[in-house]
Design a protein around this motif. Sequence first.
Motif, PDB file in Angstrom:
ATOM      1  N   TYR A 191       0.642  -1.220   0.184  1.00 39.04           N
ATOM      2  CA  TYR A 191       0.002   0.044  -0.026  1.00 39.04           C
ATOM      3  C   TYR A 191       0.851   1.009   0.092  1.00 39.04           C
ATOM      4  O   TYR A 191       0.175   2.413   0.039  1.00 39.04           O
ATOM      5  CB  TYR A 191      -1.004  -0.095   1.281  1.00 39.04           C
ATOM      6  CG  TYR A 191      -2.138  -0.669   0.960  1.00 39.04           C
ATOM      7  CD1 TYR A 191      -3.478   0.058   0.457  1.00 39.04           C
ATOM      8  CD2 TYR A 191      -2.300  -2.164   1.085  1.00 39.04           C
ATOM      9  CE1 TYR A 191      -4.508  -0.716  -0.044  1.00 39.04           C
ATOM     10  CE2 TYR A 191      -3.441  -3.001   0.828  1.00 39.04           C
ATOM     11  CZ  TYR A 191      -4.695  -2.317   0.469  1.00 39.04           C
ATOM     12  OH  TYR A 191      -5.626  -2.971   0.171  1.00 39.04           O
TER      13      TYR A 191
ATOM     14  N   ILE B 127      -7.215   4.750   4.361  1.00 37.91           N
ATOM     15  CA  ILE B 127      -7.436   4.212   3.063  1.00 37.91           C
ATOM     16  C   ILE B 127      -8.922   3.866   2.854  1.00 37.91           C
ATOM     17  O   ILE B 127      -9.544   2.835   3.373  1.00 37.91           O
ATOM     18  CB  ILE B 127      -6.812   3.313   2.381  1.00 37.91           C
ATOM     19  CG1 ILE B 127      -5.141   3.924   2.308  1.00 37.91           C
ATOM     20  CG2 ILE B 127      -7.037   2.996   0.835  1.00 37.91           C
ATOM     21  CD1 ILE B 127      -4.083   2.674   1.916  1.00 37.91           C
TER      22      ILE B 127
ATOM     23  N   TYR C 177      -9.914   1.201  -4.764  1.00 38.70           N
ATOM     24  CA  TYR C 177      -9.347   2.544  -4.035  1.00 38.70           C
ATOM     25  C   TYR C 177     -10.534   3.790  -4.136  1.00 38.70           C
ATOM     26  O   TYR C 177     -11.063   3.978  -5.357  1.00 38.70           O
ATOM     27  CB  TYR C 177      -8.194   3.175  -4.616  1.00 38.70           C
ATOM     28  CG  TYR C 177      -6.862   2.378  -3.993  1.00 38.70           C
ATOM     29  CD1 TYR C 177      -6.348   2.985  -2.905  1.00 38.70           C
ATOM     30  CD2 TYR C 177      -6.266   1.676  -4.819  1.00 38.70           C
ATOM     31  CE1 TYR C 177      -5.175   2.153  -2.340  1.00 38.70           C
ATOM     32  CE2 TYR C 177      -5.111   1.047  -4.427  1.00 38.70           C
ATOM     33  CZ  TYR C 177      -4.670   1.391  -3.002  1.00 38.70           C
ATOM     34  OH  TYR C 177      -3.534   0.775  -2.702  1.00 38.70           O
TER      35      TYR C 177
ATOM     36  N   VAL D 114      -7.365   8.288  -0.260  1.00 37.54           N
ATOM     37  CA  VAL D 114      -6.243   7.822   0.761  1.00 37.54           C
ATOM     38  C   VAL D 114      -5.971   9.193   1.354  1.00 37.54           C
ATOM     39  O   VAL D 114      -5.691  10.326   0.614  1.00 37.54           O
ATOM     40  CB  VAL D 114      -5.000   7.758  -0.104  1.00 37.54           C
ATOM     41  CG1 VAL D 114      -4.023   7.375   1.150  1.00 37.54           C
ATOM     42  CG2 VAL D 114      -5.235   6.447  -0.806  1.00 37.54           C
TER      43      VAL D 114
END
Length: 385
Positions: free
Chosen positions: A346, A355, A363, A366
Amino acid sequence: MKKTLFMLLLAVAGTASAQKPFKMQANLAKDLNITKYIIYLEGENGRINFDAPADSVEVKNNKFSFSKAITKPTMAAFYPGSEDQQEERMEMMLMPGEDLKLTVKKGEYTFAGSKFYQSMGKADEATTPLQNDLMAFYRHAIDKLQGMPEAEQQAASKLLQDTLTMKSNAAQKACDDYFNNHLNEEGTVLFLYEKVSGGLEDVYSKLSDNIKNGITGQYIANKLEIQKKLIAQREEEERKEQERLDALKGKPAPDFTLNDLEGNPLALSSLRGKYVIIDFWGSWCGWCIKGIPDMKKYYEKYSDKLEILGVDCNDSEDAWKGAVAKYELPWKHVYNPRNGTVTKEYGITGYPTKIIVDPEGNYNKVIIGEDPAFYTYLDELLGGN
């Protein structure tokens, strides 16, 4: 011809004056038993270069002398030659052409000598005792809390914090007041310029034209330029890093399986169907702990749409489990061993890192650090759904 010769002599005299060395005579208390100092000097980047010593001096009969040809104010660090005496290290400003008389006792050193160091010594006397008192009380507070039952810590912590705040404010006010009342003394300015409120730009704006145009003002102006460049560099690095992180949106988040609190394997992919916050944290991380109340509030607020998976990093298993119990963390937890690969997969560079993974396992966002913007984003993401 005579005029040319005269001008040449003036130029030579000016060069000799600019290169007049800094000189120091030091007297040490007998109980120090220091026989040698290793000396490190400030480099062009404005920081002391600890990669290579610039000089050393021998202490004989509890005395030593040191001289250095310098053309600008230069910070220096004097480290005792023995490893077990490092707490007696000293940092001080070396000033071209000035004479310093230093008196060194256990845990302290005082300035005298030329007018420059006399003013520095007075600034030291006026401000350092309050700083020392603050640090002594801080150490006392930590010791007191550590020896106290956990049930009593919260109330005691509030009282100790109030006293710490009072002492801190008093020390800062003394520093600011003394600095503002002695702006025309180079020794005071160079002793306190990094300790006063407001930052370098505010400090520089307060200096008289006489100080600004002299060696002290030029030194601080250079520090300010270095600071601005470093800030710009850091902001550019953060911008590029955020661009990299933002580019991950919509891409699959690497799946992983780690053991939970009961020692059972838990896979990230098993949490599909809800948004998941992967919280990379540790019991040692102050900002991680500071963010727990908000994390709890948002976990409760969006529990029907959101899961949190705490991934503990750089802890022992006992410390991890103890922290989960101590802070009563209600979400899911897994343990990442020190030889684990999840943080590498990551690209974790700081803690906490949060995250957000969407319900399909991709995703979404972040966030590095404990940032209020993270919770604003959660409201935008989940509040209207």
